[in-house]
Motif scaffolding. Sequence first.
Motif, PDB file in Angstrom:
ATOM      1  N   VAL A  30      32.667 -24.215 -19.565  1.00  0.00           N
ATOM      2  CA  VAL A  30      32.437 -24.992 -17.938  1.00  0.00           C
ATOM      3  C   VAL A  30      33.513 -24.642 -17.157  1.00  0.00           C
ATOM      4  O   VAL A  30      34.973 -24.322 -17.612  1.00  0.00           O
ATOM      5  CB  VAL A  30      31.962 -26.438 -18.108  1.00  0.00           C
ATOM      6  N   HIS A  31      33.383 -24.771 -15.953  1.00  0.00           N
ATOM      7  CA  HIS A  31      34.503 -24.820 -15.110  1.00  0.00           C
ATOM      8  C   HIS A  31      35.187 -26.174 -15.067  1.00  0.00           C
ATOM      9  O   HIS A  31      34.789 -27.247 -14.890  1.00  0.00           O
ATOM     10  CB  HIS A  31      34.022 -24.789 -13.375  1.00  0.00           C
ATOM     11  N   LEU A  32      36.541 -26.110 -14.989  1.00  0.00           N
ATOM     12  CA  LEU A  32      37.383 -27.600 -15.156  1.00  0.00           C
ATOM     13  C   LEU A  32      37.132 -28.124 -14.056  1.00  0.00           C
ATOM     14  O   LEU A  32      37.342 -29.363 -14.196  1.00  0.00           O
ATOM     15  CB  LEU A  32      38.712 -27.028 -15.534  1.00  0.00           C
ATOM     16  N   THR A  33      37.040 -27.673 -12.940  1.00  0.00           N
ATOM     17  CA  THR A  33      37.189 -28.415 -11.550  1.00  0.00           C
ATOM     18  C   THR A  33      36.083 -29.109 -11.241  1.00  0.00           C
ATOM     19  O   THR A  33      36.055 -30.178 -10.623  1.00  0.00           O
ATOM     20  CB  THR A  33      37.576 -27.382 -10.308  1.00  0.00           C
ATOM     21  N   ASN A  34      34.741 -28.701 -11.734  1.00  0.00           N
ATOM     22  CA  ASN A  34      33.727 -29.275 -11.368  1.00  0.00           C
ATOM     23  C   ASN A  34      32.457 -29.570 -12.397  1.00  0.00           C
ATOM     24  O   ASN A  34      31.626 -30.259 -12.334  1.00  0.00           O
ATOM     25  CB  ASN A  34      32.881 -28.598 -10.327  1.00  0.00           C
ATOM     26  N   GLY A  35      32.919 -29.060 -13.836  1.00  0.00           N
ATOM     27  CA  GLY A  35      32.164 -29.282 -14.954  1.00  0.00           C
ATOM     28  C   GLY A  35      30.877 -28.300 -15.078  1.00  0.00           C
ATOM     29  O   GLY A  35      29.890 -28.585 -15.906  1.00  0.00           O
ATOM     30  N   GLU A  36      30.559 -27.548 -14.155  1.00  0.00           N
ATOM     31  CA  GLU A  36      29.637 -26.778 -14.053  1.00  0.00           C
ATOM     32  C   GLU A  36      29.514 -25.478 -14.956  1.00  0.00           C
ATOM     33  O   GLU A  36      30.807 -25.182 -15.331  1.00  0.00           O
ATOM     34  CB  GLU A  36      29.347 -26.186 -12.566  1.00  0.00           C
ATOM     35  N   PRO A  37      28.278 -25.254 -15.425  1.00  0.00           N
ATOM     36  CA  PRO A  37      28.440 -24.076 -16.465  1.00  0.00           C
ATOM     37  C   PRO A  37      29.288 -22.863 -16.001  1.00  0.00           C
ATOM     38  O   PRO A  37      29.170 -22.513 -14.749  1.00  0.00           O
ATOM     39  CB  PRO A  37      27.009 -23.624 -16.762  1.00  0.00           C
ATOM     40  N   PHE A  38      30.047 -22.110 -16.777  1.00  0.00           N
ATOM     41  CA  PHE A  38      30.770 -21.041 -16.350  1.00  0.00           C
ATOM     42  C   PHE A  38      30.156 -19.912 -17.049  1.00  0.00           C
ATOM     43  O   PHE A  38      29.862 -19.510 -18.219  1.00  0.00           O
ATOM     44  CB  PHE A  38      32.417 -21.311 -17.390  1.00  0.00           C
ATOM     45  N   SER A  39      29.733 -19.016 -15.940  1.00  0.00           N
ATOM     46  CA  SER A  39      29.199 -17.727 -16.220  1.00  0.00           C
ATOM     47  C   SER A  39      30.416 -16.506 -16.837  1.00  0.00           C
ATOM     48  O   SER A  39      31.268 -16.403 -15.951  1.00  0.00           O
ATOM     49  CB  SER A  39      28.624 -17.126 -15.413  1.00  0.00           C
ATOM     50  N   VAL A  40      30.265 -16.045 -17.836  1.00  0.00           N
ATOM     51  CA  VAL A  40      31.314 -14.926 -18.220  1.00  0.00           C
ATOM     52  C   VAL A  40      30.947 -13.701 -17.239  1.00  0.00           C
ATOM     53  O   VAL A  40      29.978 -13.121 -17.181  1.00  0.00           O
ATOM     54  CB  VAL A  40      30.891 -14.684 -20.010  1.00  0.00           C
ATOM     55  N   PRO A  41      32.358 -13.351 -16.872  1.00  0.00           N
ATOM     56  CA  PRO A  41      32.249 -11.964 -15.991  1.00  0.00           C
ATOM     57  C   PRO A  41      31.757 -10.929 -16.914  1.00  0.00           C
ATOM     58  O   PRO A  41      31.817 -10.689 -18.082  1.00  0.00           O
ATOM     59  CB  PRO A  41      33.753 -11.873 -15.545  1.00  0.00           C
ATOM     60  N   ASP A  42      31.297  -9.864 -16.067  1.00  0.00           N
ATOM     61  CA  ASP A  42      30.518  -8.651 -16.570  1.00  0.00           C
ATOM     62  C   ASP A  42      31.726  -7.711 -17.336  1.00  0.00           C
ATOM     63  O   ASP A  42      31.129  -6.781 -18.195  1.00  0.00           O
ATOM     64  CB  ASP A  42      29.656  -7.949 -15.683  1.00  0.00           C
ATOM     65  N   ASP A  43      32.791  -7.868 -16.740  1.00  0.00           N
ATOM     66  CA  ASP A  43      33.720  -6.884 -17.330  1.00  0.00           C
ATOM     67  C   ASP A  43      34.333  -7.366 -18.569  1.00  0.00           C
ATOM     68  O   ASP A  43      35.292  -6.557 -18.996  1.00  0.00           O
ATOM     69  CB  ASP A  43      34.714  -6.670 -16.122  1.00  0.00           C
ATOM     70  N   ILE A  44      34.228  -8.505 -19.180  1.00  0.00           N
ATOM     71  CA  ILE A  44      34.738  -8.945 -20.468  1.00  0.00           C
ATOM     72  C   ILE A  44      34.263  -8.281 -21.373  1.00  0.00           C
ATOM     73  O   ILE A  44      33.177  -8.164 -21.908  1.00  0.00           O
ATOM     74  CB  ILE A  44      34.533 -10.619 -20.692  1.00  0.00           C
ATOM     75  N   VAL A  45      35.052  -7.409 -22.131  1.00  0.00           N
ATOM     76  CA  VAL A  45      34.461  -6.445 -23.210  1.00  0.00           C
ATOM     77  C   VAL A  45      34.584  -7.388 -24.509  1.00  0.00           C
ATOM     78  O   VAL A  45      35.280  -8.286 -24.885  1.00  0.00           O
ATOM     79  CB  VAL A  45      35.560  -5.556 -23.654  1.00  0.00           C
ATOM     80  N   ASP A  46      33.457  -7.347 -25.275  1.00  0.00           N
ATOM     81  CA  ASP A  46      32.979  -8.054 -26.429  1.00  0.00           C
ATOM     82  C   ASP A  46      33.153  -9.436 -26.385  1.00  0.00           C
ATOM     83  O   ASP A  46      33.588 -10.348 -27.203  1.00  0.00           O
ATOM     84  CB  ASP A  46      34.358  -7.690 -27.366  1.00  0.00           C
ATOM     85  N   ALA A  47      32.121  -9.862 -25.134  1.00  0.00           N
ATOM     86  CA  ALA A  47      32.396 -11.326 -24.619  1.00  0.00           C
ATOM     87  C   ALA A  47      32.121 -12.190 -25.719  1.00  0.00           C
ATOM     88  O   ALA A  47      32.437 -13.481 -25.731  1.00  0.00           O
ATOM     89  CB  ALA A  47      31.482 -11.572 -23.360  1.00  0.00           C
TER      90      ALA A  47
END
Length: 461
Positions: A237-254
């Motif tokens: 999640v996002h630390l600032t608001n607790g909302e789900p965090f979407s993994v960026p597309d450029d992360i290899v082997d996410a």
Amino acid sequence: MSGAQKKIYAGILVCICICSVLPLFAEYNRRGMPDSVMIRREIEESWLYPPMSVLQDKQPEVRRNEAGELFEVRAEENEDRFSVIIAPRESISLSVYSDNGVSTMTSDVYPAQSYGSWILTKNIADNSFVSVKYYISTDENVFLQFRSGGDKTFVDFIVYGAFAVRGVQLGIPVEKLYTASFSDIASWTKSSLPWEYINVMPELYHSVLQMVQVIRENLSRIVYTEDAVLEGDASLVHLTNGEPFSVPDDIVDAENKLLLSSGGFVKWIVDGLMMPATGGALKIAPLLKPTITRSSLGMTSVLGQQYNLSFALDWTRNLAAAAESVYTGNNMLYADSGVDVKINPFASELSPAGIVMSPGYIKNAGYSITHLQSLFYILAAQEPGKFYLGALRETDRSKSPEVNFFTNCIAFFPYFDANGKYGLAVFMNGVETSLEKLLDAYPSSFIHLVRISSSDLFFPE
């Protein structure tokens, strides 16, 4: 006297000699520290009393103490002072390159600051006494310094350039130091010097080293990502608001990576301790509770309405309080937890300008980053089995008045290894770093510390 009587008499003399020597060696043999006392007694007149004009033509001598250990005796000149160095042998491995490939050979060296070294320093001009340094630890930054003040002799206990104890008076003349054993010194100062700083038990640091090893094995999985943290249910999640965090597309082997911010990384470490104990990770909301009250006036108040200036301080304090609650079985808020590190073991320190007062702990600010090496040595000796979370406090001096704000979170693991040698592992933002690198990057900053007990039961997500 018959031959048999002579043999018995000789045997008794040998036993007496052995028994008289045993107490001398008992203490430093337990530590494994070589003592040059017998060598110093042999060379007192030829090396310790003469001026530099006599010593400058003398070649270094290698001598053996009564335990069979080799020492080198040599004189070194430096501007207006000179030193007589009595240093034990160390063997180092060297790689030798030749036409036949690479081979390894060992070489004997006699470093001036090795464990058991004894160094007498005097003035060249009048051959007067300046000091004796005695390296009583496997760490060359921890030593005793004896100095003269008029007709009195004083001793300092120095740890990484800071005085753990300064100016303890000894009721002995300077000359007696020349032939004093380690046992003599320990006896004279047993109640006045902090010997516990070198009387460490390496087995008490197993859990600290175990945690360091597990963290290192997982670092390749971690990708530093702003605002990313694992919630109590292990969701990202996002630390600032607790909302789900979407993994960026450029992360290899996410799917095999952990995306963590600075705060998320230290929470991941603490969660690795909490999950075996409770079956779950810590929830985020309680970790964001403020731990300080700021004034409603001034620049800090205005900025505080837009930014969380004390985030890292609150976050590390609440993490440590949560861990303490689990360990003790009592649900404690930060204010009742006692997790802040507030010790002030140093009254003064050495600096380029001479001896200056040490500022020590400052409330809600912590310690100057320049003092942390000596502080962590003391913490390792006094609090075996603990590790520490640090909140980095930076200062914006472009504003008037200047504004302090806590940014990064850091994990520190001080320890003594199986050989009793001090070490410090440092992790920040998902990578291993060092205190030296932090000093280079943040030379004027402060770091506030909280303590947490380590454990062999450490299984991070």
